[in-house]
Each structure stands twice: as structure tokens, then as C-alpha cells.
Scaffold this motif. Structure first.
Motif, PDB file in Angstrom:
ATOM      1  N   GLU A   1     158.893  60.351  74.557  1.00  0.00           N
ATOM      2  CA  GLU A   1     159.647  60.463  73.308  1.00  0.00           C
ATOM      3  C   GLU A   1     160.841  59.521  73.235  1.00  0.00           C
ATOM      4  N   THR A   2     161.320  59.043  74.369  1.00  0.00           N
ATOM      5  CA  THR A   2     162.499  58.165  74.368  1.00  0.00           C
ATOM      6  C   THR A   2     162.136  56.689  74.529  1.00  0.00           C
ATOM      7  N   TYR A   3     160.830  56.376  74.581  1.00  0.00           N
ATOM      8  CA  TYR A   3     160.439  54.969  74.718  1.00  0.00           C
ATOM      9  C   TYR A   3     160.904  54.173  73.498  1.00  0.00           C
ATOM     10  N   GLU A   4     161.487  52.999  73.734  1.00  0.00           N
ATOM     11  CA  GLU A   4     161.930  52.137  72.645  1.00  0.00           C
ATOM     12  C   GLU A   4     161.502  50.696  72.896  1.00  0.00           C
ATOM     13  N   ILE A   5     161.098  50.011  71.813  1.00  0.00           N
ATOM     14  CA  ILE A   5     160.816  48.588  71.913  1.00  0.00           C
ATOM     15  C   ILE A   5     162.113  47.798  71.807  1.00  0.00           C
ATOM     16  N   ILE A   6     162.094  46.557  72.292  1.00  0.00           N
ATOM     17  CA  ILE A   6     163.248  45.664  72.211  1.00  0.00           C
ATOM     18  C   ILE A   6     162.957  44.603  71.155  1.00  0.00           C
ATOM     19  N   HIS A   7     163.818  44.517  70.153  1.00  0.00           N
ATOM     20  CA  HIS A   7     163.655  43.539  69.083  1.00  0.00           C
ATOM     21  C   HIS A   7     164.475  42.282  69.355  1.00  0.00           C
ATOM     22  N   ASP A   8     163.847  41.145  69.108  1.00  0.00           N
ATOM     23  CA  ASP A   8     164.526  39.845  68.999  1.00  0.00           C
ATOM     24  C   ASP A   8     165.383  39.462  70.192  1.00  0.00           C
ATOM     25  N   SER A   9     164.906  39.760  71.387  1.00  0.00           N
ATOM     26  CA  SER A   9     165.462  39.129  72.582  1.00  0.00           C
ATOM     27  C   SER A   9     164.679  37.833  72.755  1.00  0.00           C
ATOM     28  N   LYS A  10     165.089  36.792  72.052  1.00  0.00           N
ATOM     29  CA  LYS A  10     164.256  35.585  71.944  1.00  0.00           C
ATOM     30  C   LYS A  10     165.044  34.331  72.319  1.00  0.00           C
ATOM     31  N   PHE A  11     164.290  33.291  72.635  1.00  0.00           N
ATOM     32  CA  PHE A  11     164.886  31.976  72.847  1.00  0.00           C
ATOM     33  C   PHE A  11     164.205  30.971  71.922  1.00  0.00           C
ATOM     34  N   GLU A  12     164.932  29.900  71.640  1.00  0.00           N
ATOM     35  CA  GLU A  12     164.360  28.737  70.961  1.00  0.00           C
ATOM     36  C   GLU A  12     164.655  27.523  71.827  1.00  0.00           C
ATOM     37  N   HIS A  13     163.595  26.835  72.230  1.00  0.00           N
ATOM     38  CA  HIS A  13     163.735  25.706  73.153  1.00  0.00           C
ATOM     39  C   HIS A  13     162.997  24.502  72.583  1.00  0.00           C
ATOM     40  N   TYR A  14     163.638  23.340  72.662  1.00  0.00           N
ATOM     41  CA  TYR A  14     163.014  22.115  72.156  1.00  0.00           C
ATOM     42  C   TYR A  14     162.427  21.319  73.316  1.00  0.00           C
ATOM     43  N   PHE A  15     161.119  21.094  73.243  1.00  0.00           N
ATOM     44  CA  PHE A  15     160.414  20.310  74.255  1.00  0.00           C
ATOM     45  C   PHE A  15     159.736  19.144  73.549  1.00  0.00           C
ATOM     46  N   LYS A  16     160.253  17.961  73.780  1.00  0.00           N
ATOM     47  CA  LYS A  16     159.795  16.768  73.060  1.00  0.00           C
ATOM     48  C   LYS A  16     159.928  17.032  71.566  1.00  0.00           C
ATOM     49  N   ASP A  17     158.835  16.946  70.785  1.00  0.00           N
ATOM     50  CA  ASP A  17     158.981  17.197  69.343  1.00  0.00           C
ATOM     51  C   ASP A  17     158.503  18.587  68.948  1.00  0.00           C
TER      52      ASP A  17
END
Length: 476
Positions: free
Chosen positions: A225-241
Motif C-alpha cells: 500500500e505504500t509503494y510509490e513511483i518516482i517521477h522525473d528523476s531524469k537527465f539530458e545529455h548531449y552526445f555528438k548531435d
């Protein structure tokens, strides 16, 4: 609206076709495909899976992540610490633990609930109609499952009396045996009358928890009953183009993809040593319980300053894109008699539990190699992801690196792959262009190297599966 699908599960194509006349969107196809895979990919995943999702919201033009990975029970019951160790020849040699006390709380239904309530266009009854039917009518197992069951069926799935009854047709004839999961069909029908969140409350949760308690497991009603998802723990990485969006932690998979991409650049003379160092770094610095999120996030930020699972990807012409990777470990061998749900064994995956079996994991999110990604290129937006345990990161990095050279996802997926292990040994497919000295050559398109799936939308929808794991792809 047009939709495309790429997956490592062959039956997902039939699931997508079953709703094609209802004008589904990418979320609809993803939901029916994920549930179908949890029914049909026995051993590879199960109805008590967990996973990671990365997606692009076409209407808002934003990208997001959802972490629905396994969480350990908050406490371990005294007297329920018996170890049921299994040894298999899969992948050369694997040791894992079986039994209900290896069960961790899964997040797959929280992910599906979020997608359904925020992005789906069809009633849940329509989306679950195919998996309900196929679990009731029966199915032959897919080739990846056959390949796995050659090694795992007897030691991991036939020791449990109820499981042995269900899988008897496979014991008698692995190639042609038909599996029927009548109780699971009824459970899915119950979900279709309610919602996915019903897994964590009410009748289904009660039955699963009863099996866990009766067979020495540790999960409780409160854990569910206490399980929770994690929202938007995200990265943005630029690799070449390319702009790569993925999970910033506590999953370590995205960081490992970036480290492998970095190692693949430059001279190939020291490639074995560079790739071994990536593996050793993971072992020494990332495989711990505690605040992995900050550790992983800091590592990825530094990059921006200066890799047994199923993969499903979907895209549509409204520019919605979903990439999900999910798993139930190697499987515990335990099936809940009254729901037909096989239990995961994520607490028993030795390589992902650095504190040891039933070590100090209480209430922790377990360690994941998964790395579903969204990539923005000059041609448009694509989803990409792969199953394959510790080969997820190396496989994705090789395919992404290939694409920056040839601008063709299909060719990039088909290129021969290799993987260097922590001890410096490696496995490689025939035709690998890199000179690797200490290697075992596998067959071409070996499932050991995962199954990279890609969908996307530029001037038109496209989807590419991987010959290594089913090569399932579909467009309507």
C-alpha cells in the motif's frame, strides 16, 4: 492516428493487432503489449514485474521518466531466511535464489496505472482483452523463453508443486507444449473491471500476500500500500548531435550507457581495458544501497560538463513516444495459486544485491541496469531500450555510437556486438570490427547481447526490433 511498436516479445504484435481497428494511440499499444508480455514471456518476465519508463509527451513537447522498480520489504521475518540456491548453465554459469522470500514489491502496475489514466484513449477492458484471452486459451512459448527454459525450467520452475502442474506441458514438450494460465486470466479480468492500482489493494493483493506469507516471504500489506513511483528523476545529455534523455538515478543504467559511450570514443587499441574499467567502476562505486540518486546524478552532471528483461517501445503520429524496460529477475519459481501470478525473485539476484541475499536492503529500491531512453536527433524523436542484464548499457551504447556514424537505426542494431566482463574476459559476435584478444565468439545474433528496440517518428513512423530477441515490430 498511426502507431508503431518494437518489442522483444513476439506476442505483443498480436496484442497490438487485436486493438488496431479501435484507433489506438501509443499508450494503448504499450499497455496491451506490456500485459501480454507479462503473460507469455514466462521466465523472462512475469505478472509481478517492475520497470522503468521514459516517454515524450507530444502535446506538451516534454520528456519524462517514471521509476517503478522493485522495492525491498521493510523488514525481514525471523525464521524465514532459508536459502534456496539455484545454479543454471544460462549465460555460462549463473547462481540465484528461488522461493517466496526472494520477492520484492513490483511497480509495473503503478506505471501502467499512470499511463492509462493520463494518456490512454481506450477502455481498460479493450486493452486487456487479448492477454485475458491468450492466458485462458493457452500459448506456445517464444524462442527467447525456450532458450532460457533449456537451462532454468527444471531447477527454477519445477521444484514448486503448483508451478510444476502449470508447466507440465513444457516439461513434456518444450517445443510444442501449450501453457494455459486460467487463474491469471481471471485475475486480469478482475483488473479490467477495476484498475491497475487494484493490484496493491483488495483481493489480488490479499491472495498474493497470502502466498508470500505461507511460503516464507517477507512482503506485507503495508509494503504494497505504500509503494510509490518516482517521477522525473531524469537527465539530458548531449552526445555528438543527439540529445539523450534517461533516468538520473537511483537506477544506474543510464549513467552506465554514458560511461560506455565515452569509453567507445577514440582509439580502439585499449578498448578492452577501457570497458573493463567501466565495469569495475560500477562495481566499486555504484552498487550500494543508500542515496544512489545523488551519486548517479552528480556523475551524470559531470558528463554534461566535460548500459532478464523485456523491452517495449511505441510511437504515434501525435508525437507521443514510450520506452519501457521491465523484468521479474530470473523468477522465483513460485506461482500464486489463486491469481496465477508468478512471483519475482529480485531479492535473490546475487549480482544486484551487494550486501548479499537478504542483506541490508530493507525498504530500499533495488539496483537496476535498465535504461529506456528518448533520443532527439536532427531527424526527429526516437525511443530506444534493451533487455539483457549487465549487457543493457554496453548494447545501447554500441547501437547509439553506430547510429552517429551511419544515421541508420536498423543497420546500427544489426551490427555485431561485444561485451567485456569485470574480470577482463569478453564475449563477441562474429564479425566484430574491434580487435578483442581475450574473447569467446558466440553465434551471430546471440540473445546474450540483449535486444535493442527502436521506434520513432520523423517524416513517417518507423519501428525496428532486434533479431537477437524476437525481432517484433509493427505499424498500423
Amino acid at each position: 492516428m498511426k502507431v508503431s511498436l518494437a518489442s522483444t516479445s513476439e506476442y505483443t504484435v498480436k496484442a497490438a493487432e487485436s486493438i488496431s481497428d479501435l484507433s489506438p494511440n501509443a499508450a494503448d499499444v504499450l499497455i496491451t503489449s506490456v500485459v501480454t508480455a507479462m503473460v507469455t514471456e514466462l521466465g523472462v518476465c512475469s505478472p509481478t514485474s517492475a520497470g522503468l519508463l521514459t516517454f515524450h509527451d507530444g502535446e506538451r513537447n516534454t520528456q519524462h521518466t517514471i521509476d517503478g522498480y522493485f522495492i525491498s520489504p521493510n523488514s525481514f521475518k525471523k525464521g524465514s531466511m532459508e536459502k534456496h540456491k539455484i545454479t543454471m548453465t544460462y549465460g555460462g554459469h549463473i547462481e540465484t535464489y528461488a522461493g517466496a522470500n526472494t520477492f520484492a514489491i513490483p511497480g509495473i502496475y503503478k506505471i501502467l496505472d499512470f499511463i492509462y489514466k493520463n494518456y490512454s484513449s481506450l477502455p481498460l477492458k479493450n486493452l486487456l482483452e487479448f492477454p485475458i484471452k491468450i492466458s485462458k486459451d493457452g500459448f506456445k512459448i517464444t524462442q527467447p523463453t525456450k532458450d532460457y527454459f533449456i537451462h532454468s525450467l527444471k531447477p527454477l520452475y519445477m521444484w514448486h508443486d503448483e508451478s510444476a502442474k502449470v508447466l507440465k506441458p513444457l516439461e513434456e514438450d518444450l517445443e510444442n507444449g501449450v501453457v494455459k494460465l486460467i487463474k491469471l486470466s481471471e485475475t486480469l479480468a478482475h483488473l479490467s473491471d477495476n484498475d491497475f492500482d487494484n493490484f496493491y489493494y483488495g483481493d489480488i493483493a490479499n491472495e498474493v500476500l497470502k502466498t508470500i506469507e505461507d511460503e516464507g516471504g517477507h512482503a506485507t500489506k503495508k509494503d504494497f500500500e505504500t509503494y510509490e513511483i518516482i517521477h522525473d528523476s531524469k537527465f539530458e545529455h548531449y552526445f555528438k548531435d543527439l540529445k539523450i534523455t534517461g533516468h538520473n538515478g537511483p537506477s544506474i543504467g543510464g549513467l552506465m550507457v554514458l560511461k560506455y559511450l565515452d569509453a567507445l570514443q577514440g582509439s580502439s587499441k585499449q578498448i578492452e581495458k577501457k570497458l573493463q574499467d567501466v565495469y569495475l567502476y560500477r562495481k566499486d562505486n555504484l552498487e550500494f544501497f543508500g542515496n544512489r540518486k545523488d551519486k548517479v546524478g552528480k556523475e551524470i552532471k559531470n558528463f554534461n560538463i566535460s548500459p532478464s528483461t523485456v523491452q517495449v517501445n511505441t510511437s504515434d503520429t501525435d508525437n507521443n513516444h514510450f520506452s519501457i524496460t521491465f523484468s521479474s529477475g530470473y523468477g522465483s519459481g513460485v506461482i500464486c495459486k489463486n491469481t496465477g501470478m508468478y512471483l519475482n525473485n529480485s531479492l535473490g539476484e546475487i549480482e544486484l544485491n551487494p550486501q548479499g541475499f537478504l542483506g541490508e536492503t530493507k525498504g530500499e529500491r533495488l539496483i537496476s541496469n535498465m535504461s529506456p531512453l528518448i533520443i532527439n536527433s536532427k531527424n526527429g524523436i526516437v525511443t530506444i531500450g534493451s533487455p539483457g542484464a549487465d549487457r543493457i548499457s554496453s548494447s545501447l551504447a554500441q547501437v547509439i555510437n553506430n547510429y552517429t556514424k551511419n544515421n541508420n537505426w536498423k543497420i546500427s542494431i544489426d551490427e555485431p556486438r561485444y561485451h567485456v566482463n569485470m574480470d577482463g574476459t569478453s564475449r563477441s559476435e562474429p564479425g566484430v570490427k574491434v580487435n578483442i584478444k581475450n574473447t569467446t565468439t558466440t553465434q551471430a545474433n546471440d540473445m546474450y547481447f540483449g535486444g535493442v528496440c527502436v521506434t520513432g517518428y520523423d517524416s513517417e513512423l518507423f519501428s525496428h526490433g532486434d533479431k537477437r530477441r524476437g525481432d517484433a515490430n509493427w505499424k498500423n
